[in-house]
Motif scaffolding. Structure first.
Motif, short mmCIF file in Angstrom:
data_model
loop_
_atom_site.label_atom_id
_atom_site.label_comp_id
_atom_site.label_asym_id
_atom_site.label_seq_id
_atom_site.Cartn_x
_atom_site.Cartn_y
_atom_site.Cartn_z
N ALA A 140 58.63 2.97 77.50
CA ALA A 140 58.08 4.20 78.06
C ALA A 140 57.16 3.88 79.23
O ALA A 140 56.43 2.87 79.21
N TRP A 141 57.20 4.74 80.26
CA TRP A 141 56.33 4.57 81.42
C TRP A 141 54.94 5.10 81.05
O TRP A 141 54.81 6.24 80.60
N GLN A 142 53.93 4.29 81.27
CA GLN A 142 52.57 4.68 80.94
C GLN A 142 51.69 4.64 82.18
O GLN A 142 51.87 3.80 83.06
N SER A 143 50.76 5.58 82.22
CA SER A 143 49.80 5.61 83.32
C SER A 143 48.72 4.57 83.08
O SER A 143 48.71 3.87 82.06
N ARG A 162 60.77 12.92 80.29
CA ARG A 162 60.18 11.63 79.99
C ARG A 162 60.63 10.59 81.02
O ARG A 162 61.73 10.65 81.55
N ILE A 163 59.74 9.62 81.26
CA ILE A 163 60.02 8.54 82.20
C ILE A 163 60.02 7.22 81.43
O ILE A 163 59.08 6.92 80.68
N LEU A 164 61.10 6.45 81.63
CA LEU A 164 61.21 5.13 81.01
C LEU A 164 61.19 4.07 82.10
O LEU A 164 61.59 4.31 83.24
N LEU A 198 63.60 5.44 84.87
CA LEU A 198 64.64 6.35 84.40
C LEU A 198 64.00 7.69 84.06
O LEU A 198 63.02 7.75 83.32
N GLN A 199 64.55 8.76 84.62
CA GLN A 199 64.09 10.10 84.27
C GLN A 199 65.06 10.72 83.27
O GLN A 199 66.28 10.73 83.50
N GLU A 252 69.20 12.11 77.65
CA GLU A 252 70.13 12.11 78.78
C GLU A 252 69.42 11.61 80.03
O GLU A 252 68.42 12.20 80.47
N VAL A 253 69.90 10.51 80.58
CA VAL A 253 69.35 9.97 81.82
C VAL A 253 69.93 10.76 82.99
O VAL A 253 71.14 10.86 83.14
N ILE A 254 69.04 11.33 83.82
CA ILE A 254 69.53 12.15 84.94
C ILE A 254 69.27 11.51 86.29
O ILE A 254 69.83 11.95 87.30
#
Length: 1031
Positions: free
Chosen positions: A530-533, A515-517, A509-510, A494-496
């Motif tokens: 996927a968001w990566q550091s 998770r962060i996309l 997208l949270q 679910e994107v919030i």
């Protein structure tokens, strides 16, 4: 259940402690359904049937409304506590007390006029035809009181009665015409919400616990268009949900609506509007706020569709840096968007700079993410249409855009307003449209390339869909434009929330699990990953964040997150927000609890905060102020930095300490930009040897700029003074003369000799000659001062300009006889003329009882010592009179004038002493009587004194326990309001306070004051007698 409806469920309650559900039926049965054993037990039955079952918030009590119009209060074990009739003739225990202020006919009726006193009270109209006539019950949040709305059998109108936990009536509402069935007590306990149909509108009204009306707001529907099924407050009393339904039409099912209302600054805003349409399967069956999560709403539809909505507060504002619309903030208010331009003015809500009027209720506003067009807005309404407003491209004034607080008669608003560009309908395909629920599109984001991102719900409850929308080609003659789906990306979760960075062309997208996309919309094709550091690990917030943003730290793009509990995350690492900071830290500023940041005006230091009650406050946070000042100094914008520092009381040493090398290289630029001798002198006076970047204003990174190497052997203050002095002497030595002198004096040690020499040279260079122009100006100014009765100042102006005749007259008017004689000397008065002048001035001095000065004039300037002696005798100046008598060897005056004068003075003094003695004895006797009376009064109150009472500090100043000391002290507060007045009025008040009137509270003090005055008067007479005894 029986087909006649007698067995329908009229109440259901989950009881977690007993792991069961309590169900009540219209037939009167109360059932307990055990969730563990799946068994059903009938714990009681009411023969007349039941219409309501309502449990208290603590589930310790249950209230039943029976078919016989009675209320039964029972414990959680269904033990009866009390039973009462719903309809009571009495008001209740909270009945108002009549103060006897007269009949209604004699009272003031305001704008209604006198005829209102004779107008008959309008009969209360009965409840609406669609009202089901069932009682409605609502509990206060603490469970101490319960309100019951029921239809009165006599009038057919509803009344609201408030009962306590023992079912004792507390109050009954005033007669309210058109009061409807919906009823909801605000959990915080101060208001009870209901609805009322008025002759021309439909209102939500609020009642106090005592039954009186207290506020209202109007629903955005025509009279008779809708009915209100329920009102529901959320858990923290901040949102009021209204469940509405259109009155049934002949050819179709009625439409259903859910509206969410909030209040701020005494104004009610419609924040969200959910349109459920008229399809049978979408008809609402139940609506319920979550008891734990305040902003979670549960909805159940007739087609067994369950919807769960989660909201959070957000502030819609422009994101640009260079645009003129960088600080615009939008507020949703029903079918209007209220826009405030904070870069121009801070307008308190509900007022605004301008408002946008739309055709449907608004659910979301998105500002353009392109920094050059940050004021442009896209509005998503309840029909899932997107309306776009742009700046700068339209020339025709849009009637749907109306100025707010900045407009008005006689004023020209210097603010630009946008224009309506286009309205788009979103096309997601037929299958998606069929599944579209209210708020089916959310998280609207306007990308820099003029495309849109929205989040939709997938057929699977745990999945979302990211829709990338672009405008379809325009069709000639089409009533509205269309947005087609360029790309629809399924999201596993679910994107919030969404946030966009126009710099990196990235959208974050949270998801509900943290998770962060990352969505790269300019990639071909667009990529969702996927968001990566920087270390290659997937980023996941430990907690859900209600606000997110993208930025760069150390060259790496990171996502920032802030939770509703003020936990701050950079990627998945929490950054401490400790309230304990080092001294002089620029990161913290205390504000009122519950304050929210509205916006920060770019290229400025203003931070706009909204207080919990809704009003706005503007602060200049030290961190932003110093950051902006540092930017200005780096850009050599000294004028802007100086003005800001002077306005916000930032020490001016920072102008040099921020970067000493740059400052010294641009001293002339600094002087030319400041361009004010006073401001340059202010900078000199604040100079100190201290490095303020290390003490008061440490830089965030801890670095500081040292003094240039070529000046390491010089002190800071001396170096700055020398460099600026040289620059000012080079630019304009005459203009900056005072600043040059200040630079010499400020040095350590001060160069006083050099400064004085420059003052001397300056004085020599300026011509001291009084020109005719200067004389004319002085003459005119002197006449002006005389008109203002400023005679001495005028005389000085005349004398300085050499206008001695007018100076003489002005000195005479001011009473300065010595200066007048000086002017007479400058005018070359002859002896006779000087004598005449002296006699004239002596007469005026005698009128002012200045006999000694008048005698000097007559003796020294009029050569009339005999008249001088007579004046001295008239003024009782015996010693000076004797001096003149012996000086001029006129002992005959002793017999002719001196002795008769002193005998007459003796007679007068004896009469004065006799009167003082009589008054002294009278006041002394009265003082003795007053003291005896007070002593008796003190003895009579001895029993009430509590000098050793341990509870003495518990009594207030208005305590009914009076001590003897209170008899004196209780009057000490009566004139406290006089303290702010002038000293003259205070002395007058003190005289009134110490009255000699017999029986006054301070008579003894007044008597002592009068006796003291008598003693002092006699002492003065003794001194006069001693001075006159030498003859």
């Amino acid at each position: 259940m029986p087909e006649d409806g007698s067995g329908s469920i009229i109440g259901i309650e989950d009881i977690p402690e007993q792991e069961c559900v309590c169900v009540a039926t219209a037939a009167g049965d109360i059932l307990l359904c055990n969730l563990s054993t799946k068994q059903v037990e009938c714990v009681g039955s009411v023969d007349s049937g039941l219409s309501v079952m309502s449990w208290s918030p603590d589930q310790e009590l249950v209230l039943l409304a029976t078919g016989q119009q009675t209320l039964i209060m029972m414990t959680r074990d269904f033990e009866p506590i009390a039973e009462k009739q719903i309809h009571q003739n009495e008001f209740g225990e909270g009945k108002f007390v009549a103060l006897g202020w007269g009949k209604k006919e004699t009272q003031f009726h305001g704008s209604e006029g006198k005829q209102a006193a004779h107008r008959k009270q309008t009969e209360v109209s009965p409840t609406s035809a669609w009202d089901d006539s069932r009682p409605r019950v609502t509990w206060r949040g603490d469970g101490q009181f319960v309100a019951v709305s029921a239809v009165c059998p006599e009038t057919g109108a509803r009344k609201v009665r408030v009962w306590n936990r023992e079912l004792v009536l507390q109050s009954t509402s005033e007669p309210i015409s058109g009061l409807e069935q919906a009823l909801a007590w605000k959990p915080s306990g101060n208001l009870i919400a209901s609805t009322q149909e008025k002759p021309n509108r439909h209102d939500v009204v609020f009642l106090e616990k005592n039954g009186l009306l207290h506020g209202e707001f109007t629903l955005p529907f025509r009279k008779g268009q809708v009915k209100v099924n329920e009102l529901l407050w959320n858990a923290d009393s901040t949102v009021l949900a209204i469940w509405l339904e259109e009155l049934k039409t002949e050819n179709s099912n009625p439409n259903s609506y859910v509206q969410l209302w909030t209040t701020g600054n005494y104004h009610w805003y419609l924040k969200q509007s959910l349109h459920f349409g008229n399809m049978a399967k979408n008809k609402l069956v139940s609506l319920l706020w979550d008891p734990v999560v305040p902003y979670r709403l549960h909805v159940l539809c007739q087609g067994w569709q369950y919807l769960c909505y989660d909201w959070h507060w957000t502030t819609d504002h422009g994101m640009g840096q260079n645009s003129q619309h960088v600080a615009n903030v939008a507020v949703i208010d029903g079918d209007k968007v209220l826009v405030t331009a904070f870069q121009h003015a801070v307008v308190p809500p509900p007022m605004c700079t301008y408002e946008l009027q739309l055709k449907q209720a608004v659910n979301q506003v998105a500002f353009h993410t392109d920094p050059k067009h940050s004021g442009d807005m896209a509005v998503l309404d309840a029909d899932n249409k997107i309306t776009v407003y742009r700046y700068g491209q339209g020339t025709v004034k849009d009637p749907a855009i109306r100025l707010g607080a900045v407009g008005g008669n006689g004023f020209k608003a210097n603010v630009e307003t946008p224009h309506l560009d286009k309205t788009y309908r979103v096309d997601l395909g037929s299958s998606a449209d069929e599944m579209m629920h209210p708020l089916g599109l959310r998280s609207l984001t306007w990308l820099p390339d003029d495309s849109f991102l929205v989040v939709g719900q997938d057929q699977h409850a745990s999945q979302s869909v990211l829709h990338h929308l672009t405008a379809a080609p325009h069709v000639t003659g089409a009533e509205e434009e269309h947005l087609n789906s360029r790309l629809s990306v399924p999201v596993d979760g679910e994107v919030i929330s969404l946030c966009c960075s126009p710099v990196t062309k990235t959208v974050a997208l949270q998801l509900a699990d943290g998770r962060i996309l990352k969505y790269l919309w300019e990639a071909s094709p667009p990529v969702l990953e996927a968001w990566q550091s920087s270390s290659g690990c997937a980023v996941q917030f430990p907690q859900l964040c209600v606000q997110t943003a993208l930025t760069r730290i150390g060259g790496e793009e990171v996502i920032l997150g802030l939770t509703d509990r003020c936990r701050f995350f950079v990627n998945d690492t929490e950054a401490g927000l400790s309230s304990a900071a080092a001294p002089n830290s620029e990161t913290l500023r205390k504000v009122e609890r519950g304050s929210r940041i509205v916006t920060v005006v770019p290229q400025d230091t203003k931070v706009v905060l909204q207080m919990p009650r809704g009003n706005l406050e503007t602060v200049h946070h030290r961190a932003l102020v110093l950051a902006q000042i540092r930017k200005w100094l780096d850009r050599l914008m000294f004028r802007e930095a100086f003005q800001c520092m002077r306005k916000l009381r930032i020490n001016l040493n920072l102008l040099y300490d921020h970067n000493p090398k740059v400052f010294l290289e641009n001293v002339e630029t600094f002087i030319k930009q400041i361009d004010s001798v006073n401001h340059i002198n202010l900078f000199f006076t604040e100079l100190k040897e201290e490095d303020f970047t290390k003490s008061m204003y440490p830089t965030p990174n801890g670095s500081s700029n040292a003094q240039p190497r070529q000046h390491l052997d010089q002190k800071k203050v001396n170096l700055v003074c020398d460099m600026m002095r040289v620059a000012m002497e080079r630019i304009d030595p005459e203009k900056y003369c005072l600043s040059i002198l200040t630079a010499h004096v400020k040095k350590n040690p001060p160069e006083l000799e050099i400064a004085l020499q420059k003052v001397h040279d300056l004085r020599e260079s300026v011509s001291p000659n009084v020109t005719a122009e200067y004389k004319d100006i002085s003459d005119a100014y002197g006449e002006y001062l005389i008109q203002k009765q400023l005679y001495e100042q005028a005389a000085l102006i005349f004398a300085r300009a050499g206008i001695f005749a007018k100076a003489l007259d002005a000195f005479l008017s001011s009473g300065s006889w010595q200066q007048a004689l000086c002017m007479a000397s400058r005018l070359g008065y002859t002896t006779d003329k000087l004598s005449s002048l002296a006699q004239s001035m002596a007469g005026k001095l005698v009128e002012q009882r200045r006999h000694a000065e008048a005698a000097v004039l007559l003796e020294q300037y009029a050569q009339d010592y005999e008249e001088a002696v007579l004046l001295l005798l008239e003024g009782a100046l015996w010693e000076e009179a004797l001096r003149l008598i012996h000086k001029y060897d006129r002992l005959d005056i002793l017999e002719t004038n001196f002795k008769p004068a002193i005998l007459e003075a003796q007679k007068s003094q004896l009469m004065f002493l006799d009167s003082q003695k009589t008054a002294f004895l009278r006041h002394k006797s009265r003082l003795q009587v007053v003291r005896e009376l007070k002593e008796k009064a003190s003895e009579s109150l001895h029993d009430y004194e509590m000098p050793n009472c341990q509870e003495l500090d518990l009594f207030s100043e208005t305590s009914s326990v009076v001590t003897a000391s209170d008899m004196n002290s209780k009057y000490s507060h009566s004139n406290s309001r006089i303290s702010a007045r002038s000293s003259k009025n205070r002395r007058k008040a003190e005289r009134k306070r110490y009255s000699l009137k017999e029986g006054s509270p301070f008579e003894d003090v007044a008597l002592l004051e009068v006796l003291g005055e008598s003693v002092r008067a006699v002492e003065n007479v003794k001194g006069m007698l001693r001075r006159g005894a030498s003859w």
